[in-house]
Write an enzyme that holds these catalytic residues in place. Structure first.
Site, PDB file in Angstrom:
ATOM      1  N   SER A 162       6.669  -1.597  15.782  1.00  0.00           N
ATOM      2  CA  SER A 162       5.914  -2.803  16.163  1.00  0.00           C
ATOM      3  C   SER A 162       4.931  -3.278  15.109  1.00  0.00           C
ATOM      4  O   SER A 162       4.552  -4.446  15.117  1.00  0.00           O
ATOM      5  CB  SER A 162       5.195  -2.559  17.480  1.00  0.00           C
ATOM      6  OG  SER A 162       4.250  -1.531  17.337  1.00  0.00           O
ATOM      7  N   HIS A 190      10.409  -2.548  21.915  1.00  0.00           N
ATOM      8  CA  HIS A 190      10.388  -3.809  21.172  1.00  0.00           C
ATOM      9  C   HIS A 190      11.803  -4.278  20.833  1.00  0.00           C
ATOM     10  O   HIS A 190      12.043  -4.846  19.773  1.00  0.00           O
ATOM     11  CB  HIS A 190       9.539  -3.672  19.903  1.00  0.00           C
ATOM     12  CG  HIS A 190       8.083  -3.536  20.212  1.00  0.00           C
ATOM     13  ND1 HIS A 190       7.279  -4.620  20.494  1.00  0.00           N
ATOM     14  CD2 HIS A 190       7.299  -2.449  20.332  1.00  0.00           C
ATOM     15  CE1 HIS A 190       6.062  -4.202  20.762  1.00  0.00           C
ATOM     16  NE2 HIS A 190       6.037  -2.878  20.670  1.00  0.00           N
ATOM     17  N   LYS A 222       7.014  -5.701  28.513  1.00  0.00           N
ATOM     18  CA  LYS A 222       7.084  -6.623  27.369  1.00  0.00           C
ATOM     19  C   LYS A 222       8.092  -7.731  27.705  1.00  0.00           C
ATOM     20  O   LYS A 222       7.757  -8.645  28.461  1.00  0.00           O
ATOM     21  CB  LYS A 222       7.416  -5.856  26.093  1.00  0.00           C
ATOM     22  CG  LYS A 222       6.368  -4.761  25.774  1.00  0.00           C
ATOM     23  CD  LYS A 222       6.528  -4.193  24.401  1.00  0.00           C
ATOM     24  CE  LYS A 222       5.747  -2.892  24.208  1.00  0.00           C
ATOM     25  NZ  LYS A 222       4.294  -3.007  24.319  1.00  0.00           N
TER      26      LYS A 222
HETATM   27  C1  PLP Z   1       7.225   1.584  20.963  1.00  0.00           C
HETATM   28  C2  PLP Z   1       6.419   1.651  22.222  1.00  0.00           C
HETATM   29  N1  PLP Z   1       6.630   2.674  23.066  1.00  0.00           N
HETATM   30  C3  PLP Z   1       5.916   2.790  24.216  1.00  0.00           C
HETATM   31  C4  PLP Z   1       4.964   1.857  24.557  1.00  0.00           C
HETATM   32  C5  PLP Z   1       4.225   2.019  25.838  1.00  0.00           C
HETATM   33  O1  PLP Z   1       4.727   1.084  26.775  1.00  0.00           O
HETATM   34  P1  PLP Z   1       3.989   0.833  28.141  1.00  0.00           P
HETATM   35  O2  PLP Z   1       3.051  -0.308  27.929  1.00  0.00           O
HETATM   36  O3  PLP Z   1       5.063   0.534  29.137  1.00  0.00           O
HETATM   37  O4  PLP Z   1       3.255   2.089  28.469  1.00  0.00           O
HETATM   38  C6  PLP Z   1       4.709   0.783  23.715  1.00  0.00           C
HETATM   39  C7  PLP Z   1       3.668  -0.200  24.057  1.00  0.00           C
HETATM   40  O5  PLP Z   1       2.943  -0.712  23.293  1.00  0.00           O
HETATM   41  C8  PLP Z   1       5.456   0.668  22.509  1.00  0.00           C
HETATM   42  O6  PLP Z   1       5.250  -0.332  21.667  1.00  0.00           O
END
Ligand code: PLP
Length: 377
Positions: A162, A190, A222
């Site tokens: 990200s 993502h 997201k």
């Molecule tokens: C690559 C990645 N994994 C996990 C998460 C965590 O997701 P959640 O908001 O559902 O806890 C995010 C959130 O920013 C993320 O970008």
């Protein structure tokens, strides 16, 4: 256009010529614009009436309603997997996974830039841990070759990273996994919903067969409606094991009905019609190409809607973002320690809900500020 709430609280208001146009949000993970889709909103409202605000329980006591199991089935169907398990978030899905099925006789290989929740999840498990250099297949192969005698080998990667908007070389990772008899787990937060022709994620982006990746973790927070929730999808035996052992699943409340219903409607939409990924792809191409023409450096994968505008200096990036907000464009600067020193940037995120005129207005603002601050000529 996406209206940004809460700006007044921060004392920030757009200035210049855009007062009547509102603020454009270019820093959200609402990749498909579905968090404001009328059918998604109505599904959430109806679920409130039909199922209540919450279930006041974890899943295995009295926290499983029909809508929870229906959503798990839809997730598995969407990804063409055997089964799926919901969690309160993808952070929890990552926290629950590794500890539940890896033992001290196993090895885990993790990209050094994987998300914090993967890092934390791996800390909880007792497998031997290897951190390979970012997207570096040579390093991964070397580390895999050190673990030939382990019971199980698991390669773990973000599908798309990200901070940089770049995609893991999943085709190469799967090939190495095959060579070294390893499993592959991808965090597709993502990517799910928009990457690949039909939005199935990184696997589809590389034209791999569904199932080439053994385990997918992703988020509902997201592209898939933007509320909250996460999941693991993969083999039925794994999902059964997680229901018995994954601590965030066992010891944290069920997802509230409106959240489940909104996500469920998103999957209906995505599985019911083609074309959901086209607009975000067009928007991404438009922004990346016009910004490059204007003289900016945009890093990351050409197909990914995370478009980091590279500025280098942390102070410059912060001032730049403030000046963008003055022009009615909401973007955020990232600097050390979130990204490496001297690699400060503004991370622009495209959404299918952006109109071409919104994107052009944003590029115009970037160009004005870029010239004023000496970033471009
Ligand atoms: C690559 C990645 N994994 C996990 C998460 C965590 O997701 P959640 O908001 O559902 O806890 C995010 C959130 O920013 C993320 O970008």
């Amino acid at each position: 256009m996406i209206e940004v709430e809460g700006m007044k609280d921060e004392g920030k208001k757009p200035q210049g010529n855009n007062k009547d146009e509102g603020i454009l949000n270019f820093c959200s993970n609402n990749y498909l614009g579905l968090s404001s889709h009328p059918e998604v909103i109505n599904a959430g409202k109806k679920a409130l009436d039909d199922y209540g605000a919450g279930v006041s329980s974890v899943r295995f006591i009295c926290g499983t309603q029909t809508i929870h199991t229906e959503l798990e089935s839809k997730i598995a169907r969407f990804h063409e997997r055997e089964d799926a398990i919901l969690y309160p978030s993808c952070f929890d899905a990552n926290a629950g996974l590794f500890e539940a099925f890896l033992t001290p006789d196993d090895c885990i290989f993790s990209d050094e830039l994987n998300h914090a929740s993967i890092i934390d999840g791996i800390r909880l498990c007792k497998a031997r841990k290897f951190r390979y250099k970012h997207r570096n297949m040579e390093d991964l192969a070397t580390k895999l070759s050190e673990c030939g005698d382990s019971r199980l080998r698991l390669i773990v990667t973000d599908g798309a990273f990200s901070m940089d908007g770049n995609v893991a070389p999943l085709d190469l990772i799967c090939r190495l996994a095959n060579d070294y008899n390893a499993l592959v787990m991808v965090d597709d937060c993502h990517a799910t919903g928009f990457l690949g022709k039909t939005g199935r994620g990184t696997e589809e982006h590389f034209n791999l067969m569904p199932g080439a990746v053994d385990i997918i973790n992703s988020t509902l927070g997201k592209a898939l409606g933007g509320a909250s929730g996460g999941y693991t999808t993969g083999p039925i035996e794994l999902v059964h094991l997680l229901r018995q052992r994954a601590r965030p699943y066992l010891f944290s409340n069920s997802l509230p009905p409106p959240v489940v219903a909104c996500a469920s409607k998103v999957f209906d939409l995505l599985m019911g019609a083609d074309g959901f990924t086209e607009k975000i792809r067009e928007n991404t191409t438009r922004f990346r190409s016009k910004m490059t023409e204007a003289g900016f450096t945009i890093s990351g994968d050409a197909h990914h809607p995370i478009c980091p505008v590279m500025l280098g200096d942390a102070r410059l990036a912060a001032v730049f973002a403030d000046e963008m907000l003055d022009r009615g464009i909401y973007v955020i600067s990232f600097s050390y320690p979130v990204v490496p020193k001297d690699k400060a940037r503004i991370r622009v995120q495209m959404s299918a809900s952006h109109r071409f005129e919104d994107i052009d207005r944003t590029i115009e603002a970037f160009t004005q500020v870029g010239k004023r601050l000496g970033v471009i000529e």
